[in-house]
Design a protein around this motif. Structure first.
Motif, PDB file in Angstrom:
ATOM      1  N   SER A 167      45.337  40.003  27.255  1.00 47.35           N
ATOM      2  CA  SER A 167      44.673  40.133  28.551  1.00 47.35           C
ATOM      3  C   SER A 167      43.166  40.317  28.387  1.00 47.35           C
ATOM      4  CB  SER A 167      45.274  41.310  29.326  1.00 47.35           C
ATOM      5  OG  SER A 167      46.644  41.094  29.592  1.00 47.35           O
ATOM      6  N   ALA A 168      42.773  41.082  27.384  1.00 44.05           N
ATOM      7  CA  ALA A 168      41.343  41.277  27.131  1.00 44.05           C
ATOM      8  C   ALA A 168      40.672  39.964  26.747  1.00 44.05           C
ATOM      9  CB  ALA A 168      41.149  42.316  26.032  1.00 44.05           C
ATOM     10  N   ALA A 169      41.383  39.123  26.022  1.00 39.93           N
ATOM     11  CA  ALA A 169      40.829  37.817  25.641  1.00 39.93           C
ATOM     12  C   ALA A 169      40.568  36.948  26.867  1.00 39.93           C
ATOM     13  CB  ALA A 169      41.770  37.112  24.676  1.00 39.93           C
ATOM     14  N   ILE A 170      41.410  37.072  27.882  1.00 42.42           N
ATOM     15  CA  ILE A 170      41.200  36.322  29.132  1.00 42.42           C
ATOM     16  C   ILE A 170      39.896  36.765  29.791  1.00 42.42           C
ATOM     17  CG2 ILE A 170      42.078  36.050  31.497  1.00 42.42           C
ATOM     18  CD1 ILE A 170      44.907  36.120  30.289  1.00 42.42           C
ATOM     19  N   ILE A 171      39.621  38.057  29.790  1.00 39.41           N
ATOM     20  CA  ILE A 171      38.367  38.550  30.367  1.00 39.41           C
ATOM     21  C   ILE A 171      37.173  38.036  29.561  1.00 39.41           C
ATOM     22  CG2 ILE A 171      37.019  40.613  30.918  1.00 39.41           C
ATOM     23  CD1 ILE A 171      39.504  40.077  32.687  1.00 39.41           C
ATOM     24  N   GLY A 172      37.306  38.050  28.257  1.00 38.52           N
ATOM     25  CA  GLY A 172      36.210  37.588  27.411  1.00 38.52           C
ATOM     26  C   GLY A 172      35.929  36.104  27.518  1.00 38.52           C
ATOM     27  N   ALA A 173      36.893  35.329  28.020  1.00 32.24           N
ATOM     28  CA  ALA A 173      36.731  33.875  28.097  1.00 32.24           C
ATOM     29  C   ALA A 173      35.905  33.420  29.294  1.00 32.24           C
ATOM     30  CB  ALA A 173      38.110  33.204  28.144  1.00 32.24           C
ATOM     31  N   ASP A 174      35.605  34.302  30.235  1.00 29.26           N
ATOM     32  CA  ASP A 174      34.863  33.905  31.433  1.00 29.26           C
ATOM     33  C   ASP A 174      34.021  35.088  31.890  1.00 29.26           C
ATOM     34  OD1 ASP A 174      33.924  33.084  33.920  1.00 29.26           O
ATOM     35  OD2 ASP A 174      35.802  32.104  34.487  1.00 29.26           O
ATOM     36  N   THR A 175      32.715  34.949  31.836  1.00 25.78           N
ATOM     37  CA  THR A 175      31.815  36.056  32.170  1.00 25.78           C
ATOM     38  C   THR A 175      31.827  36.404  33.656  1.00 25.78           C
ATOM     39  OG1 THR A 175      29.980  34.488  32.401  1.00 25.78           O
ATOM     40  CG2 THR A 175      30.268  35.546  30.248  1.00 25.78           C
ATOM     41  N   ARG A 176      32.424  35.561  34.479  1.00 23.00           N
ATOM     42  CA  ARG A 176      32.519  35.876  35.903  1.00 23.00           C
ATOM     43  C   ARG A 176      33.579  36.940  36.169  1.00 23.00           C
ATOM     44  NH1 ARG A 176      33.869  30.331  38.619  1.00 23.00           N
ATOM     45  NH2 ARG A 176      35.415  30.478  36.924  1.00 23.00           N
ATOM     46  N   ARG A 177      34.486  37.142  35.238  1.00 27.83           N
ATOM     47  CA  ARG A 177      35.546  38.147  35.401  1.00 27.83           C
ATOM     48  C   ARG A 177      34.979  39.514  35.048  1.00 27.83           C
ATOM     49  NH1 ARG A 177      39.230  34.016  32.040  1.00 27.83           N
ATOM     50  NH2 ARG A 177      40.085  32.781  33.791  1.00 27.83           N
ATOM     51  N   ARG A 178      34.352  40.148  36.048  1.00 27.60           N
ATOM     52  CA  ARG A 178      33.668  41.418  35.782  1.00 27.60           C
ATOM     53  C   ARG A 178      34.363  42.616  36.411  1.00 27.60           C
ATOM     54  NH1 ARG A 178      29.579  38.304  37.402  1.00 27.60           N
ATOM     55  NH2 ARG A 178      28.845  39.683  39.067  1.00 27.60           N
ATOM     56  N   LEU A 179      35.333  42.368  37.271  1.00 23.51           N
ATOM     57  CA  LEU A 179      36.119  43.478  37.808  1.00 23.51           C
ATOM     58  C   LEU A 179      37.581  43.253  37.458  1.00 23.51           C
ATOM     59  CD1 LEU A 179      36.326  46.089  39.433  1.00 23.51           C
ATOM     60  CD2 LEU A 179      36.586  44.707  41.498  1.00 23.51           C
ATOM     61  N   VAL A 180      38.172  44.212  36.768  1.00 28.81           N
ATOM     62  CA  VAL A 180      39.559  44.133  36.327  1.00 28.81           C
ATOM     63  C   VAL A 180      40.361  45.221  37.035  1.00 28.81           C
ATOM     64  CG1 VAL A 180      41.138  44.280  34.367  1.00 28.81           C
ATOM     65  CG2 VAL A 180      38.854  43.274  34.064  1.00 28.81           C
ATOM     66  N   VAL A 181      41.474  44.833  37.636  1.00 29.51           N
ATOM     67  CA  VAL A 181      42.380  45.774  38.312  1.00 29.51           C
ATOM     68  C   VAL A 181      43.706  45.776  37.555  1.00 29.51           C
ATOM     69  CG1 VAL A 181      43.582  46.314  40.459  1.00 29.51           C
ATOM     70  CG2 VAL A 181      41.281  45.320  40.539  1.00 29.51           C
ATOM     71  N   VAL A 182      44.171  46.938  37.171  1.00 34.65           N
ATOM     72  CA  VAL A 182      45.384  47.009  36.355  1.00 34.65           C
ATOM     73  C   VAL A 182      46.478  47.828  37.027  1.00 34.65           C
ATOM     74  CG1 VAL A 182      44.170  46.701  34.161  1.00 34.65           C
ATOM     75  CG2 VAL A 182      44.514  49.013  35.074  1.00 34.65           C
ATOM     76  N   SER A 183      47.709  47.450  36.723  1.00 35.40           N
ATOM     77  CA  SER A 183      48.883  48.229  37.090  1.00 35.40           C
ATOM     78  C   SER A 183      49.180  49.231  35.978  1.00 35.40           C
ATOM     79  CB  SER A 183      50.098  47.310  37.278  1.00 35.40           C
ATOM     80  OG  SER A 183      49.885  46.371  38.298  1.00 35.40           O
ATOM     81  N   ALA A 184      50.161  50.081  36.199  1.00 38.42           N
ATOM     82  CA  ALA A 184      50.669  50.920  35.121  1.00 38.42           C
ATOM     83  C   ALA A 184      51.387  50.037  34.108  1.00 38.42           C
ATOM     84  CB  ALA A 184      51.623  51.971  35.680  1.00 38.42           C
ATOM     85  N   ALA A 185      51.429  50.481  32.866  1.00 40.32           N
ATOM     86  CA  ALA A 185      52.134  49.725  31.827  1.00 40.32           C
ATOM     87  C   ALA A 185      53.588  49.515  32.219  1.00 40.32           C
ATOM     88  CB  ALA A 185      52.050  50.469  30.489  1.00 40.32           C
ATOM     89  N   GLY A 186      54.127  48.348  31.857  1.00 43.05           N
ATOM     90  CA  GLY A 186      55.495  48.002  32.208  1.00 43.05           C
ATOM     91  C   GLY A 186      56.472  49.123  31.899  1.00 43.05           C
ATOM     92  N   GLY A 187      57.253  49.509  32.894  1.00 42.39           N
ATOM     93  CA  GLY A 187      58.239  50.565  32.725  1.00 42.39           C
ATOM     94  C   GLY A 187      57.761  51.939  33.116  1.00 42.39           C
ATOM     95  N   VAL A 188      56.448  52.170  33.118  1.00 42.70           N
ATOM     96  CA  VAL A 188      55.927  53.516  33.367  1.00 42.70           C
ATOM     97  C   VAL A 188      56.140  53.939  34.815  1.00 42.70           C
ATOM     98  CG1 VAL A 188      53.811  54.896  33.499  1.00 42.70           C
ATOM     99  CG2 VAL A 188      54.277  53.524  31.470  1.00 42.70           C
TER     100      VAL A 188
END
Length: 455
Positions: A25-46
């Motif tokens: 997932s971090a690599a996806i952010i690094g591939a495009d500089t326009r992706r500057r805001l990341v919203v995350v869920s809790a880790a699967g199962g948590v």
């Protein structure tokens, strides 16, 4: 407002479930500089573990659940080399979970439940930001509760749009100019500074609300599937990925059970014309599905959606016969109990309503309380059927195209249909059936409407 180059990227639980998923997932952010805001869920199962923790009284079981949650977080923390600042925050959040769960054993407060549930997203955002930094990306974690203002309906809070827009410009926009900001989905804060949640699946909604407030050009929903399919591939082997769909189609699919989107996600996007992308964080190279305001030549049939755990409530009263006010009284009663009706059919003395568990709060509590049933029974006879499944055929011009019902009814010939709704929307035809009939019905409908070239 920010420049028109901001992309909001949301990562679901499977995309932040472990260190390998975080790295992808971090690599996806690094591939495009326009992706500057990341919203995350809790880790699967948590989140599931936290939901279970909210109702546990046994100290032994509480300890085991807390241990399971800690194991998930510490594995990712260890893979990062246990940076001291992040480790201290994770330790603090885990300690807070223990305190809150112990208090919940004595006090069943929904406010306490929301605060406990929020800890999953707070952990994920710290771990994701640390992963980005390890990959050489300037990233910080930001507490979304600073800007995500809601009412105080704990478990299913309503966002306060004007306040969110104001606070996002004040506190969040300046941070996005030269770094990636990782924040939480699903959670917010009311005017009394109490933590709230938007309900299960609300991380998608959070991402779209923030995109709207910040003037983003797109919202990317990164999940474990490569886009949206014509139906669930587990039910129809020949289900096909969809390259693009319209907002109207996506809203119908989300409302009627497509798991890759939260139903409310589309609303902020429609308001601002923000495009939405759905793709796989595991295989981003496979592309995905774009959801756009308008597309060329939309087909008659686009997809088949399935929504399980439906409740059918049938109300019978002779008062309905040539009388006024029965429906108004019924819906007023449902509104007092915060119940949202999905589908409705009527006859002279009967009203049939479908209710859905996704309309309940984040704790998963049931919709039909004893008090509600008692109030309804004061003016009608109430029959409740549960464990039904809604199958929705999604498309365009369905209500005005001759032959649609014939094609569908040919497949339904041997099926016990409990309810049919068609005509209110040009985009769907819905049938309510028993759970055991769903797999064969969806496969047959998909074959007839999407695979049979003679249809």
């Amino acid at each position: 407002m920010l420049s028109d180059s901001l992309v909001v990227a949301k990562f679901g639980g499977t995309s932040v479930a472990n260190s390998e998923a975080l790295a992808l997932s971090a690599a996806i952010i690094g591939a495009d500089t326009r992706r500057r805001l990341v919203v995350v869920s809790a880790a699967g199962g948590v989140t599931n573990l936290l939901v279970e923790l909210t109702s546990v009284i046994s100290a032994e079981l509480r300890y085991q659940l807390l241990k399971d949650i800690a194991t998930i977080q510490y594995r990712m923390l260890d893979a990062l080399g246990r940076p001291a600042d992040v480790a201290a925050i994770i330790d603090g959040l885990l300690s807070r979970m223990a305190v809150l769960s112990e208090r919940l054993a004595e006090d069943r407060s929904k406010a306490l439940k929301d605060e406990l549930l929020a800890c999953g997203e707070l952990c994920s955002s710290q771990l994701f930001a640390a992963t980005l930094r390890q990959q050489g990306i300037n990233a910080i974690s930001f507490d979304v509760r600073t800007v995500m203002r809601t009412d105080s309906y704990f478990g299913r809070a309503e966002p306060q749009l004007e306040m969110i827009a104001h606070l996002a410009q004040l506190h969040l926009a300046p941070l996005l100019k030269d770094q990636v900001v990782v924040t939480q989905g699903f959670i917010g804060r009311d005017s009394e500074q109490m933590t709230t949640t938007l309900g299960r699946g609300g991380s998608d909604y959070s991402a779209a609300l923030l995109a709207e407030a910040l003037g983003a050009i797109a919202v990317e929903i990164w999940t474990d599937v490569a886009g949206i399919y014509s139906t669930d591939p587990r039910l129809a082997a020949n289900a096909k990925p969809l390259a693009e769909i319209s907002f109207n189609e996506a809203a119908e699919m989300a409302t009627f059970g497509a798991k890759v989107l939260h139903p409310a996600t589309i609303l902020p996007a429609v308001r601002r014309g923000i495009e939405v992308f759905v793709g796989s964080s595991r295989e981003p190279e496979r592309g995905g599905t774009w959801i756009r305001n308008r597309i060329n030549n939309p087909p008659l049939y686009r997809a088949i959606a399935v929504r399980r755990d439906q409740t059918l409530v049938t109300l019978h009263s002779l008062q309905m016969l040539h009388a006024r006010g029965f429906l108004a009284e019924t819906f007023a009663t449902l509104a007092r109990h915060k119940i949202s009706v999905d589908l409705i059919t009527t006859s002279e003395v009967n009203v049939a309503l479908t209710l859905d568990k996704t309309g309940s709060d984040s704790s998963g509590e049931g919709l039909l309380s004893d008090q509600l049933l008692t109030e309804l029974a004061e003016h009608c006879r109430v029959q409740v059927e549960q464990n039904l499944v809604l199958v929705a055929i999604i498309g365009n011009r369905i209500a005005s195209t001759p032959g649609v019902c014939r094609q569908v009814f040919e497949v339904l010939e041997q099926v016990n249909v409990r309810m049919i709704c068609q005509g209110a929307s040009p985009h769907n035809l819905c049938v309510l059936v028993n759970e055991q009939e769903v797999a064969s019905l969806v496969a047959a409908l998909h074959g007839r409407l999407f695979e049979d070239l003679s249809a």
